[in-house]
Design a protein around this motif. Structure first.
Motif, mmCIF file in Angstrom:
data_model
loop_
_atom_site.group_PDB
_atom_site.id
_atom_site.type_symbol
_atom_site.label_atom_id
_atom_site.label_comp_id
_atom_site.label_asym_id
_atom_site.label_seq_id
_atom_site.Cartn_x
_atom_site.Cartn_y
_atom_site.Cartn_z
ATOM 1 N N ALA A 190 -3.789 7.517 5.915
ATOM 2 C CA ALA A 190 -3.446 6.365 5.073
ATOM 3 C C ALA A 190 -4.138 5.084 5.529
ATOM 4 C CB ALA A 190 -1.933 6.184 5.015
ATOM 5 N N PRO A 191 -4.032 4.698 6.805
ATOM 6 C CA PRO A 191 -4.737 3.467 7.213
ATOM 7 C C PRO A 191 -6.247 3.586 7.079
ATOM 8 C CG PRO A 191 -3.738 4.582 9.109
ATOM 9 C CD PRO A 191 -3.202 5.236 7.890
ATOM 10 N N ALA A 192 -6.780 4.777 7.320
ATOM 11 C CA ALA A 192 -8.230 4.952 7.174
ATOM 12 C C ALA A 192 -8.654 4.787 5.721
ATOM 13 C CB ALA A 192 -8.647 6.325 7.704
ATOM 14 N N LEU A 193 -7.865 5.320 4.794
ATOM 15 C CA LEU A 193 -8.187 5.173 3.378
ATOM 16 C C LEU A 193 -8.202 3.707 2.969
ATOM 17 C CD1 LEU A 193 -6.139 8.060 1.705
ATOM 18 C CD2 LEU A 193 -8.620 7.762 1.604
ATOM 19 N N LEU A 194 -7.183 2.966 3.366
ATOM 20 C CA LEU A 194 -7.096 1.556 2.981
ATOM 21 C C LEU A 194 -8.225 0.733 3.574
ATOM 22 C CD1 LEU A 194 -3.231 1.072 3.212
ATOM 23 C CD2 LEU A 194 -4.624 1.153 1.133
ATOM 24 N N GLU A 195 -8.793 1.219 4.695
ATOM 25 C CA GLU A 195 -9.941 0.544 5.317
ATOM 26 C C GLU A 195 -11.273 1.155 4.876
ATOM 27 O OE1 GLU A 195 -9.219 0.832 9.474
ATOM 28 O OE2 GLU A 195 -7.307 -0.261 9.388
ATOM 29 N N ARG A 196 -11.210 2.112 3.942
ATOM 30 C CA ARG A 196 -12.408 2.807 3.426
ATOM 31 C C ARG A 196 -13.195 3.496 4.536
ATOM 32 N NH1 ARG A 196 -13.127 1.339 -2.014
ATOM 33 N NH2 ARG A 196 -12.309 -0.722 -2.575
ATOM 34 N N GLN A 223 9.135 12.080 -6.897
ATOM 35 C CA GLN A 223 9.024 10.674 -7.264
ATOM 36 C C GLN A 223 7.601 10.356 -7.715
ATOM 37 O OE1 GLN A 223 10.396 8.594 -3.803
ATOM 38 N NE2 GLN A 223 12.546 9.093 -4.158
ATOM 39 N N TRP A 224 6.643 10.983 -7.082
ATOM 40 C CA TRP A 224 5.242 10.791 -7.494
ATOM 41 C C TRP A 224 5.036 11.289 -8.923
ATOM 42 C CZ3 TRP A 224 1.666 14.347 -9.162
ATOM 43 C CH2 TRP A 224 0.351 13.885 -9.297
ATOM 44 N N ARG A 225 5.635 12.431 -9.256
ATOM 45 C CA ARG A 225 5.506 12.953 -10.623
ATOM 46 C C ARG A 225 6.035 11.942 -11.638
ATOM 47 N NH1 ARG A 225 5.159 18.913 -10.935
ATOM 48 N NH2 ARG A 225 5.499 19.845 -8.897
ATOM 49 N N GLY A 229 0.801 -1.220 0.000
ATOM 50 C CA GLY A 229 0.000 0.000 0.000
ATOM 51 C C GLY A 229 0.828 1.261 0.000
ATOM 52 N N HIS A 230 2.148 1.167 -0.096
ATOM 53 C CA HIS A 230 3.007 2.336 -0.016
ATOM 54 C C HIS A 230 3.416 2.780 -1.408
ATOM 55 C CE1 HIS A 230 3.063 1.623 4.223
ATOM 56 N NE2 HIS A 230 3.651 0.445 4.078
ATOM 57 N N GLY A 231 3.281 4.071 -1.670
ATOM 58 C CA GLY A 231 3.654 4.618 -2.957
ATOM 59 C C GLY A 231 4.981 5.337 -2.882
ATOM 60 N N PRO A 232 5.217 6.324 -3.764
ATOM 61 C CA PRO A 232 6.491 7.052 -3.776
ATOM 62 C C PRO A 232 6.687 7.879 -2.517
ATOM 63 C CG PRO A 232 4.904 8.035 -5.283
ATOM 64 C CD PRO A 232 4.297 6.761 -4.811
ATOM 65 N N ALA A 233 7.937 8.219 -2.226
ATOM 66 C CA ALA A 233 8.246 8.937 -0.988
ATOM 67 C C ALA A 233 8.010 10.434 -1.128
ATOM 68 C CB ALA A 233 9.692 8.663 -0.573
ATOM 69 N N GLU A 274 5.359 11.952 1.647
ATOM 70 C CA GLU A 274 5.574 13.231 2.319
ATOM 71 C C GLU A 274 4.255 13.964 2.573
ATOM 72 O OE1 GLU A 274 6.711 16.796 -0.602
ATOM 73 O OE2 GLU A 274 8.170 15.167 -0.729
ATOM 74 N N VAL A 275 3.226 13.766 1.741
ATOM 75 C CA VAL A 275 1.942 14.397 2.030
ATOM 76 C C VAL A 275 1.123 13.524 2.983
ATOM 77 C CG1 VAL A 275 0.617 13.446 0.088
ATOM 78 C CG2 VAL A 275 0.022 15.675 1.001
ATOM 79 N N LEU A 276 1.229 12.193 2.864
ATOM 80 C CA LEU A 276 0.512 11.319 3.800
ATOM 81 C C LEU A 276 1.028 11.485 5.222
ATOM 82 C CD1 LEU A 276 0.254 8.048 1.655
ATOM 83 C CD2 LEU A 276 -1.576 9.675 2.171
#
Length: 588
Positions: free
Chosen positions: A203-209, A129-131, A121-125, A194-196
Motif C-alpha cells: 500500500a505505501p509503495a503504491l501511493l508513492e508509485r 464492502q469493496w463489492r 488513501g484507505h478504502g473498504p475493509a 483485507e487483501v492489502l
C-alpha cells in the motif's frame, strides 16, 4: 454513426451532432468500451455514447446538480466535452438530457456517491464492502443504466445481472486494476484492506508509485482473482450472450495488459493492443448483428414537442447541502400528539431492530375491509411513523419483513397488492426520494428469482438512489426466506471451495457471513413481532441468533413509534449474556 442515429429515431440536427460528439469522444478515450457498444442493438448505442461520455465529463455528479452556467472541473473522454461554461452548448449535457427523457431514466441515479476512500488513501475493509463500493464507482454507472434500458424493452438482463455477483465483481476488479494510476493520482486506494494486509508493504509503495516485489505480487494476486470471477455464467438471450462472451474476452485481455505493464501500471492505464482487440471484437460484431435480428429491440418513439434545455432536464431541485454536496437530511416528522422520544442511554440502545409486521390482514377483516386495506395502512401509516420514531432515537438499522417466500401461497390479488405497495410506498422512485430526504438508506434482502422484473428494478433503484444516506438503514426483506438465504450462502461457499478461492477446512462463521446476501448487515439485537403470534417465521435466522425477542398483540396497522420506543426501552432493561454468566451487579 449516422445510420445508427437514424435507427434510434434521433432526427433533430442539434441532437444528432451532440450524440456524434459523444460517440467520437468515447471512441478516442476508451476503444474497448466503444467496441463493446458496437455489439449493442443500434437503437440503444447513442444512449451508450451519452451515458459513457457523461461518466468521464463534468456533466456527471456532483455537477449534474450544479447551477446552470457553472464550470466545474473534471475530464471528459478525449478531453473536455463542450466549453464547460454554457450547458446549452455542451454536447455531452445536451445528449444526456435527451437520453434521460427518451429512455425515461432517473437523473438522480447518474450521481455517484461520495468517494469511498476516507481521505487518507484507505478504502473498504473487506471484499464484501469493496463489492458494495465498486457497484457505485462512476466509470461503470453508464453500463448499469444501459442494462436497465435493455431490461425495460424486453431483454431480461437487469435482474439476471443482480444474481451474478462474482462476474460483476470480476468486471469491477479488472476496471480497478486498469485505472490504478488514476486512483494513485488522487491519493487513494480503493482496494479492500483485507487483501492489502496480506501484502503489508504494497500500500505505501503504491501511493508513492514504487514498483516493488510486494506490489508485483499484489497485482498478480488481484489479476488472478479477477480471472476466477470472470468465469462466464450461462445466458439465454442470443444478443446478450455475444456481448457477455466478448466482454469476458476483452477483460481477460485487459488483465494480460495490466500484468505486462509492470512499473508503467502505476503511471498509465494499460490497454490491449489494437491487433488483440480486433481479433476479439471483429468476429463478435457479425454475430451480434445476427443475434439482434433474431431478438430485436424496439427503440422508443421520437420525442415530440419542445426539447427541454439540458440544464433543466438534468439539474434536480436542490435543498440545503452538507460539505460533500449531498442534500442535508430533513428532521424526522414529529408524532401527531407531540409526544417526545424517551431518553435512552447509549449503552442500552440496540444497534439493529428487526420487525415482523404481522396482523395486517386480520386488522382489515375485523373491520369488514379487504385484506389489501390492512397492507396499505400498515405501509403508509404504521411503517412511516415507526421509521420516523427510529430516526428520533438515532437507531442505526431497522429491518422489516415485507414479503416472505411463503407469501406466494396467498391469493393472487393480495400478492399483487403487496408487491404494488412495496414498489409505491417503500422502494419505488417516489418512496426512495422521500426516504432520502430524511437521510434513510434503503436496502433489499431477498431472492430476485420469481419476482417480477419491474419489482426487482424498483428495489435496485431504491438502493442506488439512497446509497449516500447514512442516518438510518432501512432494509426491506422481499421474497425473503431465512433457510433459502442460508442455502444460497452454502452453495456460494461450495463453489468458492471448488474453484480454489477458499480452503474448505478453514471455513468459519466469518467466511460464511461474507457469503450471505447482505454480509455487512449487523446482527439483530431486538426482534419484534406484532399481531399476537410468537414465532420468528424463518426471518433472519443467522443474524437473529442472539436477538432479544419481543412479542406484542397489537396488529401492525395500529402500531406507531410509541410501540417501537416501548420495545427499545424494554430491551434496555434486559441482560444479554451470550452464554456467559453475568453478575447482577454488572448489568450488560
Amino acid at each position: 454513426m449516422r445510420a445508427v442515429l437514424s435507427r434510434a429515431a434521433i432526427d433533430d440536427p442539434a441532437l444528432r451532432a451532440a450524440y456524434l460528439a459523444c460517440g467520437r469522444a468515447v471512441r478516442a478515450a476508451d476503444p474497448a468500451d466503444y467496441a463493446l457498444m458496437r455489439l449493442m442493438p443500434p437503437e440503444v448505442r447513442p444512449a451508450c455514447w451519452a451515458l459513457r461520455a457523461a461518466t468521464g465529463s463534468h456533466v456527471a455528479a456532483p455537477t449534474l446538480a450544479a447551477p446552470a452556467g457553472a464550470s466545474p472541473g473534471g475530464d471528459s473522454p478525449g478531453g473536455r466535452a463542450g466549453t464547460g461554461t454554457d450547458p446549452a452548448t455542451d454536447p455531452v449535457r445536451t445528449a444526456l438530457a435527451d437520453c434521460v427523457r427518451r429512455w425515461n431514466l432517473n437523473p438522480q441515479e447518474l450521481h455517484p456517491p461520495p468517494d469511498s476512500a476516507d481521505g487518507h488513501g484507505h478504502g473498504p475493509a473487506t471484499w464484501q464492502q469493496w463489492r458494495t463500493c465498486a457497484r457505485q464507482r462512476r466509470r461503470l454507472l453508464w453500463l448499469e443504466q444501459v442494462l436497465l434500458v435493455l431490461s425495460r424493452h424486453g431483454v431480461p438482463v437487469y435482474g439476471w445481472l443482480l444474481r451474478q455477483e462474482n462476474f460483476e465483481s470480476g468486471l469491477h476488479l479488472t476496471d480497478a486494476l486498469a485505472y490504478l494510476s488514476d486512483d494513485i493520482t488522487r491519493g487513494r486506494l480503493t482496494l479492500p484492506a483485507e487483501v492489502l494486509d496480506a501484502f503489508p508493504t504494497a500500500a505505501p509503495a503504491l501511493l508513492e508509485r514504487r514498483w516493488t516485489p510486494a506490489v508485483h505480487a499484489l497485482v498478480a494476486h488481484l489479476a488472478g482473482q479477477a480471472r476466477r470471477w470472470l468465469r462466464r455464467p450461462p445466458l439465454a438471450h442470443p444478443g446478450l450472450a455475444v456481448l457477455l462472451r466478448t466482454t469476458t474476452r476483452l477483460c481477460l485481455a485487459r488483465l494480460d495488459a495490466v500484468e505486462a505493464a509492470g512499473p508503467a501500471l502505476l503511471h498509465h492505464t494499460p490497454r490491449p493492443a489494437l491487433p488483440v482487440r480486433l481479433r476479439i471484437v471483429t468476429p463478435a460484431q457479425a454475430l451480434a448483428v445476427a443475434a439482434w435480428r433474431i431478438a430485436p429491440l424496439t427503440a422508443p418513439p421520437a420525442v415530440r414537442g419542445p426539447r427541454p434545455s439540458a440544464a433543466a432536464a438534468l439539474i434536480p431541485a436542490q435543498a440545503r447541502h452538507d460539505r460533500t454536496g449531498v442534500p442535508a437530511p430533513r428532521p424526522p416528522l414529529p408524532h401527531h400528539t407531540g409526544v417526545r422520544p424517551p431518553r435512552l442511554p447509549a449503552g442500552r440502545m440496540p444497534r439493529h431492530v428487526a420487525v415482523i409486521m404481522d396482523g395486517n390482514g386480520r386488522w382489515a377483516t375485523r373491520r369488514g375491509l379487504p385484506r389489501s386495506e390492512g397492507h396499505r395502512v400498515g405501509a403508509q401509516k404504521a411503517l412511516r411513523d415507526v421509521v420516523h420514531g427510529a430516526l428520533e432515537i438515532g437507531l442505526p438499522h431497522l429491518t422489516v419483513y415485507a414479503f416472505s417466500t411463503e407469501n406466494w401461497k396467498r391469493d393472487l390479488q393480495e400478492i399483487a397488492f403487496l408487491l404494488h405497495t412495496i414498489r409505491e410506498d417503500l422502494n419505488g422512485e417516489a418512496g426512495a426520494k422521500e426516504w432520502a430526504s430524511y437521510g434513510v438508506r434503503l436496502r433489499w434482502a431477498g431472492d430476485s428469482e420469481g419476482l417480477p422484473t419491474d419489482v426487482v428494478e424498483d428495489l435496485a433503484r431504491g438502493e442506488r438512489a439512497t446509497r449516500h444516506c447514512t442516518r438510518l438503514t432501512l432494509t426491506t426483506c422481499v421474497n425473503y426466506g431465512g433457510r433459502a438465504e442460508l442455502t444460497r450462502a452454502a452453495a456460494r461457499l461450495a463453489r468458492a471451495a471448488r474453484d480454489g478461492d477458499i480452503d474448505a477446512d478453514r471455513i468459519g462463521t466469518g467466511e460464511f457471513t461474507r457469503h450471505l446476501s447482505l454480509p455487512d448487515l449487523p446482527d439483530v439485537d431486538l426482534l419484534w413481532r406484532t399481531g399476537g403470534e410468537q414465532r420468528t417465521s424463518n426471518f433472519l435466522p443467522w443474524h437473529a441468533t442472539y436477538a432479544e425477542l419481543h412479542f406484542t398483540d397489537t396488529h401492525w396497522p395500529d402500531v406507531d413509534r410509541r410501540d417501537l420506543w416501548r420495545a427499545v426501552t424494554e430491551y434496555g432493561r434486559r441482560q444479554r449474556r451470550y452464554g456467559a454468566v453475568v453478575s447482577n451487579a454488572q448489568p450488560s
